[in-house]
Enzyme design. Sequence first.
Site, mmCIF file in Angstrom:
data_model
loop_
_atom_site.group_PDB
_atom_site.id
_atom_site.type_symbol
_atom_site.label_atom_id
_atom_site.label_comp_id
_atom_site.label_asym_id
_atom_site.label_seq_id
_atom_site.Cartn_x
_atom_site.Cartn_y
_atom_site.Cartn_z
ATOM 1 N N HIS A 1 0.833 -1.206 0.000
ATOM 2 C CA HIS A 1 0.000 0.000 0.000
ATOM 3 C C HIS A 1 0.865 1.252 0.000
ATOM 4 O O HIS A 1 2.054 1.198 0.284
ATOM 5 C CB HIS A 1 -0.915 0.010 1.232
ATOM 6 C CG HIS A 1 -0.141 0.032 2.516
ATOM 7 N ND1 HIS A 1 0.414 -1.122 3.055
ATOM 8 C CD2 HIS A 1 0.191 1.041 3.341
ATOM 9 C CE1 HIS A 1 1.062 -0.809 4.167
ATOM 10 N NE2 HIS A 1 0.943 0.499 4.363
ATOM 11 N N HIS B 1 5.389 5.767 -0.987
ATOM 12 C CA HIS B 1 6.200 4.591 -1.286
ATOM 13 C C HIS B 1 5.407 3.317 -1.037
ATOM 14 O O HIS B 1 4.367 3.341 -0.390
ATOM 15 C CB HIS B 1 7.465 4.591 -0.422
ATOM 16 C CG HIS B 1 7.186 4.380 1.030
ATOM 17 N ND1 HIS B 1 6.756 5.401 1.878
ATOM 18 C CD2 HIS B 1 7.249 3.265 1.806
ATOM 19 C CE1 HIS B 1 6.575 4.912 3.090
ATOM 20 N NE2 HIS B 1 6.865 3.615 3.075
#
EC number: 3.1.-.-
Length: 170
Positions: A34, A114
């Site tokens: 995620h 990220h």
Amino acid sequence: MKYGIAIFPGKELQDLANSYRKRYDPKYALIPPHITLVGEFNADNDEIKAISDKLQKVASHYHSIAIKVLKISTFQPVNNVIYLKIEQNSNLEDLHTEIINTIGVTHEHPFIPHVTLGQQLSNDEHLDLYSSLRMRTFSHEETADRFHLLYELENGSWTVFETFRLGKDE
């Protein structure tokens, strides 16, 4: 209860991340790959209903979010985390900022979009993996059309509480 807000990338990027996470990320089984928009925060049942309403309004302000991965990076020396770096773009940054401001949570770290590949690595593991991965070329682009309000279960895993589809008010 603990909550968080994230974007789940598409299957191709999730498969790539999981190919590393299953070996290098002890949280592999607790949450899918995620992009964290808002890290952990606490809210009770009444607060989360109000937050959910606010998030629905925020989601209506955006059509979609471009997700572009071009390289590997790390948070070292702060901690031994290796990740797929999501290229900053104004829509992603604006969405993060609007969510933070709207629901009134604070964050202790700057927003660095990220997808984690490995964490809690020893110094030697970190050096080996990072040295190997930074030689690879990464090129992935997709568009996100939703984000998710997540909550933590008793066993430490995270699950979706509510999904917010992006779509500008007509």
